[in-house]
Motif scaffolding. Structure first.
Motif, PDB file in Angstrom:
ATOM      1  N   GLY A 610       0.816  -1.213   0.000  1.00 17.84           N
ATOM      2  CA  GLY A 610       0.000   0.000   0.000  1.00 17.84           C
ATOM      3  C   GLY A 610       0.850   1.264   0.000  1.00 17.84           C
ATOM      4  N   LYS A 611       1.872   1.285   0.847  1.00 16.99           N
ATOM      5  CA  LYS A 611       2.763   2.454   0.890  1.00 16.99           C
ATOM      6  C   LYS A 611       3.513   2.610  -0.422  1.00 16.99           C
ATOM      7  CE  LYS A 611       3.424   2.101   5.906  1.00 16.99           C
ATOM      8  NZ  LYS A 611       4.389   1.823   7.002  1.00 16.99           N
ATOM      9  N   ARG A 612       3.920   1.495  -1.002  1.00 15.77           N
ATOM     10  CA  ARG A 612       4.694   1.542  -2.244  1.00 15.77           C
ATOM     11  C   ARG A 612       3.875   2.101  -3.403  1.00 15.77           C
ATOM     12  NH1 ARG A 612       9.048   2.458  -5.241  1.00 15.77           N
ATOM     13  NH2 ARG A 612       9.148   1.115  -7.084  1.00 15.77           N
ATOM     14  N   ILE A 613       2.662   1.627  -3.600  1.00 17.55           N
ATOM     15  CA  ILE A 613       1.880   2.105  -4.742  1.00 17.55           C
ATOM     16  C   ILE A 613       1.426   3.556  -4.525  1.00 17.55           C
ATOM     17  CG2 ILE A 613       1.136  -0.177  -5.475  1.00 17.55           C
ATOM     18  CD1 ILE A 613      -1.462   0.166  -4.054  1.00 17.55           C
ATOM     19  N   GLU A 614       1.281   3.985  -3.267  1.00 15.58           N
ATOM     20  CA  GLU A 614       0.971   5.390  -3.019  1.00 15.58           C
ATOM     21  C   GLU A 614       2.169   6.266  -3.389  1.00 15.58           C
ATOM     22  OE1 GLU A 614      -1.064   8.243   0.397  1.00 15.58           O
ATOM     23  OE2 GLU A 614      -0.409   6.217   0.912  1.00 15.58           O
ATOM     24  N   GLU A 615       3.381   5.786  -3.086  1.00 20.71           N
ATOM     25  CA  GLU A 615       4.586   6.524  -3.471  1.00 20.71           C
ATOM     26  C   GLU A 615       4.713   6.653  -4.984  1.00 20.71           C
ATOM     27  OE1 GLU A 615       7.785   4.371  -1.769  1.00 20.71           O
ATOM     28  OE2 GLU A 615       7.356   4.976   0.313  1.00 20.71           O
ATOM     29  N   LEU A 616       4.230   5.635  -5.714  1.00 18.85           N
ATOM     30  CA  LEU A 616       4.305   5.656  -7.174  1.00 18.85           C
ATOM     31  C   LEU A 616       3.204   6.509  -7.797  1.00 18.85           C
ATOM     32  CD1 LEU A 616       5.120   1.887  -7.820  1.00 18.85           C
ATOM     33  CD2 LEU A 616       6.646   3.832  -8.189  1.00 18.85           C
ATOM     34  N   GLY A 617       2.378   7.143  -6.966  1.00 17.67           N
ATOM     35  CA  GLY A 617       1.339   8.025  -7.475  1.00 17.67           C
ATOM     36  C   GLY A 617       0.131   7.315  -8.032  1.00 17.67           C
ATOM     37  N   MET A 618      -0.112   6.102  -7.556  1.00 14.01           N
ATOM     38  CA  MET A 618      -1.270   5.346  -8.031  1.00 14.01           C
ATOM     39  C   MET A 618      -2.554   6.079  -7.640  1.00 14.01           C
ATOM     40  SD  MET A 618      -1.459   2.385  -9.678  1.00 14.01           S
ATOM     41  CE  MET A 618      -0.014   1.497  -9.082  1.00 14.01           C
ATOM     42  N   GLU A 619      -3.539   5.986  -8.505  1.00 13.79           N
ATOM     43  CA  GLU A 619      -4.800   6.678  -8.240  1.00 13.79           C
ATOM     44  C   GLU A 619      -5.496   6.051  -7.033  1.00 13.79           C
ATOM     45  OE1 GLU A 619      -7.019   8.282 -11.681  1.00 13.79           O
ATOM     46  OE2 GLU A 619      -5.765   6.907 -12.839  1.00 13.79           O
ATOM     47  N   ALA A 620      -6.192   6.860  -6.266  1.00 15.50           N
ATOM     48  CA  ALA A 620      -6.726   6.449  -4.965  1.00 15.50           C
ATOM     49  C   ALA A 620      -7.711   5.287  -5.074  1.00 15.50           C
ATOM     50  CB  ALA A 620      -7.398   7.647  -4.286  1.00 15.50           C
ATOM     51  N   ASP A 621      -8.522   5.243  -6.141  1.00 15.38           N
ATOM     52  CA  ASP A 621      -9.492   4.144  -6.240  1.00 15.38           C
ATOM     53  C   ASP A 621      -8.790   2.801  -6.462  1.00 15.38           C
ATOM     54  OD1 ASP A 621      -8.667   4.941  -8.735  1.00 15.38           O
ATOM     55  OD2 ASP A 621     -10.667   5.092  -9.616  1.00 15.38           O
ATOM     56  N   LEU A 622      -7.667   2.811  -7.188  1.00 16.57           N
ATOM     57  CA  LEU A 622      -6.907   1.577  -7.371  1.00 16.57           C
ATOM     58  C   LEU A 622      -6.218   1.146  -6.073  1.00 16.57           C
ATOM     59  CD1 LEU A 622      -5.274   2.017 -10.899  1.00 16.57           C
ATOM     60  CD2 LEU A 622      -7.147   0.496 -10.249  1.00 16.57           C
ATOM     61  N   ILE A 623      -5.752   2.117  -5.289  1.00 17.63           N
ATOM     62  CA  ILE A 623      -5.138   1.785  -3.993  1.00 17.63           C
ATOM     63  C   ILE A 623      -6.181   1.157  -3.071  1.00 17.63           C
ATOM     64  CG2 ILE A 623      -4.006   2.715  -1.951  1.00 17.63           C
ATOM     65  CD1 ILE A 623      -2.814   4.912  -3.681  1.00 17.63           C
ATOM     66  N   ARG A 624      -7.370   1.753  -3.019  1.00 18.95           N
ATOM     67  CA  ARG A 624      -8.430   1.216  -2.158  1.00 18.95           C
ATOM     68  C   ARG A 624      -8.818  -0.197  -2.597  1.00 18.95           C
ATOM     69  NH1 ARG A 624     -10.597   6.376  -2.934  1.00 18.95           N
ATOM     70  NH2 ARG A 624     -12.220   5.531  -4.293  1.00 18.95           N
ATOM     71  N   TRP A 625      -8.936  -0.389  -3.921  1.00 18.43           N
ATOM     72  CA  TRP A 625      -9.315  -1.721  -4.409  1.00 18.43           C
ATOM     73  C   TRP A 625      -8.237  -2.750  -4.047  1.00 18.43           C
ATOM     74  CZ3 TRP A 625      -6.934  -5.286  -7.466  1.00 18.43           C
ATOM     75  CH2 TRP A 625      -7.687  -6.426  -7.756  1.00 18.43           C
ATOM     76  N   THR A 626      -6.974  -2.406  -4.201  1.00 15.90           N
ATOM     77  CA  THR A 626      -5.880  -3.326  -3.878  1.00 15.90           C
ATOM     78  C   THR A 626      -5.928  -3.740  -2.412  1.00 15.90           C
ATOM     79  OG1 THR A 626      -4.476  -2.336  -5.586  1.00 15.90           O
ATOM     80  CG2 THR A 626      -3.374  -3.640  -3.887  1.00 15.90           C
ATOM     81  N   MET A 627      -6.146  -2.775  -1.520  1.00 19.50           N
ATOM     82  CA  MET A 627      -6.217  -3.093  -0.096  1.00 19.50           C
ATOM     83  C   MET A 627      -7.451  -3.952   0.217  1.00 19.50           C
ATOM     84  SD  MET A 627      -3.505  -1.845   1.293  1.00 19.50           S
ATOM     85  CE  MET A 627      -2.738  -2.375  -0.257  1.00 19.50           C
ATOM     86  N   SER A 628      -8.555  -3.682  -0.431  1.00 19.61           N
ATOM     87  CA  SER A 628      -9.764  -4.483  -0.227  1.00 19.61           C
ATOM     88  C   SER A 628      -9.564  -5.901  -0.758  1.00 19.61           C
ATOM     89  CB  SER A 628     -10.957  -3.824  -0.925  1.00 19.61           C
ATOM     90  OG  SER A 628     -12.116  -4.637  -0.845  1.00 19.61           O
ATOM     91  N   PHE A 629      -8.930  -6.008  -1.911  1.00 20.51           N
ATOM     92  CA  PHE A 629      -8.686  -7.307  -2.537  1.00 20.51           C
ATOM     93  C   PHE A 629      -7.812  -8.194  -1.650  1.00 20.51           C
ATOM     94  CE2 PHE A 629      -5.704  -9.675  -5.400  1.00 20.51           C
ATOM     95  CZ  PHE A 629      -6.604 -10.650  -5.808  1.00 20.51           C
ATOM     96  N   MET A 630      -6.848  -7.602  -0.948  1.00 22.23           N
ATOM     97  CA  MET A 630      -5.907  -8.368  -0.133  1.00 22.23           C
ATOM     98  C   MET A 630      -6.373  -8.567   1.306  1.00 22.23           C
ATOM     99  SD  MET A 630      -2.252  -6.844  -1.491  1.00 22.23           S
ATOM    100  CE  MET A 630      -1.328  -7.972  -0.453  1.00 22.23           C
ATOM    101  N   SER A 631      -7.505  -8.027   1.663  1.00 19.00           N
ATOM    102  CA  SER A 631      -7.988  -8.110   3.047  1.00 19.00           C
ATOM    103  C   SER A 631      -9.103  -9.151   3.181  1.00 19.00           C
ATOM    104  CB  SER A 631      -8.508  -6.745   3.510  1.00 19.00           C
ATOM    105  OG  SER A 631      -7.484  -5.768   3.435  1.00 19.00           O
ATOM    106  N   ASP A 632      -9.156  -9.784   4.363  1.00 15.75           N
ATOM    107  CA  ASP A 632     -10.245 -10.707   4.725  1.00 15.75           C
ATOM    108  C   ASP A 632     -10.420 -11.845   3.722  1.00 15.75           C
ATOM    109  OD1 ASP A 632     -10.871  -9.050   6.939  1.00 15.75           O
ATOM    110  OD2 ASP A 632     -12.003  -7.724   5.608  1.00 15.75           O
ATOM    111  N   ARG A 633      -9.317 -12.367   3.221  1.00 15.92           N
ATOM    112  CA  ARG A 633      -9.393 -13.447   2.246  1.00 15.92           C
ATOM    113  C   ARG A 633      -9.564 -14.793   2.948  1.00 15.92           C
ATOM    114  NH1 ARG A 633      -9.038 -11.948  -2.755  1.00 15.92           N
ATOM    115  NH2 ARG A 633      -9.245 -14.168  -3.253  1.00 15.92           N
ATOM    116  N   ARG A 634     -10.106 -15.756   2.197  1.00 17.54           N
ATOM    117  CA  ARG A 634     -10.298 -17.118   2.691  1.00 17.54           C
ATOM    118  C   ARG A 634      -9.768 -18.097   1.642  1.00 17.54           C
ATOM    119  NH1 ARG A 634     -11.324 -14.366   6.354  1.00 17.54           N
ATOM    120  NH2 ARG A 634     -13.126 -14.350   7.761  1.00 17.54           N
ATOM    121  N   VAL A 635      -9.381 -19.286   2.103  1.00 15.45           N
ATOM    122  CA  VAL A 635      -8.949 -20.334   1.185  1.00 15.45           C
ATOM    123  C   VAL A 635      -9.546 -21.659   1.640  1.00 15.45           C
ATOM    124  CG1 VAL A 635      -6.809 -20.823   2.454  1.00 15.45           C
ATOM    125  CG2 VAL A 635      -6.965 -21.399   0.026  1.00 15.45           C
TER     126      VAL A 635
END
Length: 666
Positions: A610-635
């Protein structure tokens, strides 16, 4: 009213007399009878070239590596029984005993021991008798079956002498085991006694069996084929029907039909399916740029439900089922009957007739195999060439394999093995916290039907589906009917930075890595995550947007070839070759360093990412989606063909996700 009895477990047991063709015949019987297990003694000669290595309907438990095979257990891939090998109970037996725990659907665990009792070197050296028999018998529900090579009046009143009987008589008496054999001979022919019963089936008193000899099923061995069923009462909690693994929608495609009438019926089926789908999904409105997260979650659930209902009603269900090998034919069935008739009359017609019938049966099996293989090679074209290569590669079968954790402790039971794999492949993430931007971002505005449709088009139709069992080929048909709804769903997820919870469960398929020296090590296995195709479409869209941003902002290293547009592995190899040749021209030595990062995707840290892609200037909606995608996962691990319960995963990205590569290298 009497409670109906059902077969909880169906098994065959047979001494194959070290014949590969004998084993083929036994497995054909097991296919027809839908047996869960086949307990095999003396499966083949050590150096036998023409022997069974694999079967489309069975996975093999072959015991200790680098030790001559005395016992195998074949497990039906379509069986709903859970089978786990218990190696510690037979560690000193040199493959003369195999012990497995079998858990029938809705039933209690049963310990099954497969036995071949034969001396090695001297009569006193019998590896089978070195098993932990006292511990085995005390498990409560036990079945001991195999070739004991023992003659005793305890189970054969017609025997003329006792031999190798003391150990088995004492085990039966001390542990209170029940002998299920009748007075029928289990071995016939000139090599046997006048009335020989040496293949036994024993059980603890609380296990009820339906036991029989299959005298009409000739195999080419001088031992009889034995079948038994564990009886039990139906458990209302156990679904005894075969689970649907997917759907076949080829019946919806009129272009596949040659006759006009068949094309008309296919068009009707397709029209009915479309009507059913639109009626179901139409209960939830199409999303807009004002939709909330709750509405997105409801839309994702409604889409899956509508697709599943449509497929259940209008498509053919796919299920695991036992099947014969392609070369097994009517001629072999007739020759098998001839062999059985000769075996039954050998005392009258002579042993030469039995030998001739057995020779003809085995010769016909070899010819059928050879003809089938040659025909396949002659007709092979395109990708079938690679299929032929796969057939010639030995299959790694590790069903029920005991695992050793990285700390040296042993995991034997199914649950323990599952937890050992989870601990090894999904380690806890490092401490840390990252808060994504709450609002902002314009990446979602680039999401339209043209982009989503082009990304769906490149998805392979034959790739394995995820938890919803819906393949890419099926999703493409629903896309033709409802592209606006699917596009708006993907667009809303990116805009809100939200990955619906219904798409966060992956099926983690456990696969042995080829070429490993020790498959008891938990790291000798790879974990492949299977995700819902509709979820992968969203992930593919996000990966495209992230890669596009990094391309424009030059966020990737110039030496990076993966995830770079118009670059591939071929380009990397070409550059390496070019630089090597230039070094040679200057009379110098070229060197290259190749690295393999262990469990690369499973160790991606979302806080650092999350910190890395924010440093690269990633747009906020993509940052939020990435964090949501990686959170609360199940296998849900798929181990030995059984899909387990959902387990929480707090680090990494799924290895089967289209977004995994770009998120790792960012």
């Amino acid at each position: 009213m009497a409670v109906p009895q059902v077969a909880k477990l169906v098994a065959l047991q047979h001494n194959c007399a070290r014949g590969g063709q004998v084993l083929e015949a036994v497995l054909e019987t097991a296919v027809r009878m839908e047996a869960d297990l086949v307990l095999i003694q003396e499966p083949r000669e050590v150096k036998e070239k023409d022997s069974t290595r694999s079967h489309p309907s069975f996975a093999f438990i072959r015991g200790e590596e680098q030790v001559p095979a005395k016992c195998w257990i074949a497990v039906n891939r379509a069986s709903r029984c859970r089978v786990t090998e218990l190696k510690e109970l037979a560690r000193e037996c040199r493959n003369h005993v195999q012990v497995v725990e079998v858990v029938p659907p809705g039933g209690e665990a049963i310990i099954v021991a497969n036995v071949y009792d034969q001396h090695e070197g001297s009569e006193a050296n019998r590896p089978a008798q070195r098993a932990a028999w006292t511990e085995i018998a005390r498990h409560g529900r036990v079945i001991v079956a195999g070739d004991m090579n023992a003659h005793s009046k305890m189970w054969n009143p017609m025997t003329t002498r006792n031999r190798n009987h003391i150990f088995w008589e004492q085990l039966i008496e001390n542990e209170g085991l029940f002998v299920w054999n009748t007075e029928e001979a289990t071995r016939i022919g000139p090599g046997a006694e006048i009335h020989s019963i040496i293949d036994l089936t024993l059980s603890s008193p609380n296990v009820e069996l339906n036991w029989s000899l299959l005298g009409e099923e000739a195999t080419g061995s001088d031992h009889e084929l034995i079948a038994w069923e564990v009886q039990g009462t139906p458990d209302p909690r156990a679904d005894m029907s075969m689970e649907t693994t997917g759907w076949d929608i080829s019946g919806w495609d009129p272009t596949r039909e040659e006759e006009e009438e068949d094309r008309r019926k296919a068009e009707e089926r397709r029209a009915k399916a479309r009507k059913c789908y639109l009626a179901g999904v139409g209960r939830t409105p199409v999303l807009s740029d004002d939709s909330t997260k709750q509405e997105v979650a409801e839309a994702a659930g409604s889409l899956r439900e509508a697709m599943t209902v449509t497929l259940d009603e209008h498509a053919r269900k796919k299920r695991w089922s036992s099947r014969s090998k392609p070369w097994w034919c009517e001629e072999l069935k007739e020759l098998r009957k001839d062999l059985e008739r000769a075996r039954r009359k050998w005392r009258v017609a002579g042993i030469s007739r039995v030998k001739a019938a057995r020779r003809e049966f085995r010769r016909a099996i070899r010819k059928a195999k050879r003809d089938c293989w040659n025909r396949f090679l002659q007709e092979a074209d395109g990708n079938k060439v690679w299929t032929a290569a796969r057939y010639t590669t030995p299959r790694i079968e590790k069903t029920g394999q005991v695992l050793v954790r990285e700390d040296g402790t042993v995991a034997e039971g199914h649950h323990d093995r599952e937890q050992a794999i989870l601990q090894a492949h999904f380690p806890p993430g490092p401490p840390g916290n990252y808060t994504a931007p709450v609002e902002g971002g314009q990446a979602y505005q680039r999401v339209d039907a043209l982009l989503v449709g082009s990304l769906l088009k490149v998805a392979a139709n034959i790739s394995a589906p995820g938890d919803d069992r819906i393949s890419a080929g099926i999703i493409k048909v629903f896309w033709q009917w409802d592209e606006q709804r699917i596009t708006q769903l993907v667009r809303a997820c990116i805009r809100l930075g939200f990955h619906p919870g219904i798409w966060k469960t992956a099926k983690g398929v456990v696969i042995p890595k080829p070429g490993k020296p020790d498959y008891t090590k938990v790291r000798a296995y790879r974990l492949i995550s299977l995700l819902d195709v509709i979820s992968k479409l969203l992930e593919r869209t996000a990966a495209h947007l992230i890669a596009d941003h990094l391309e424009r902002k030059r966020g990737l290293h110039e030496g990076q070839f993966g995830c770079h547009k118009r670059r591939s592995c071929v380009d990397a190899v070409a550059i390496l070759m070019n630089r090597t040749q230039k070094a040679w021209e200057r009379k110098k030595i070229a060197g290259a360093l190749f690295m393999d990062v262990k469990s690369v995707f499973n160790n991606v840290d979302k806080t650092f990412l999350g910190k890395r892609i924010e440093e690269l200037g990633m747009e906020a909606d993509l940052i939020r989606w990435t964090m949501s995608f990686m959170s609360d996962r199940r296998v849900r691990l798929v181990l030995d063909g059984e899909v387990g319960e959902r387990n929480a995963v707090d680090t990494g990205v799924p290895s089967g996700s289209p977004a995994a590569p770009i998120l790792f290298i960012t």
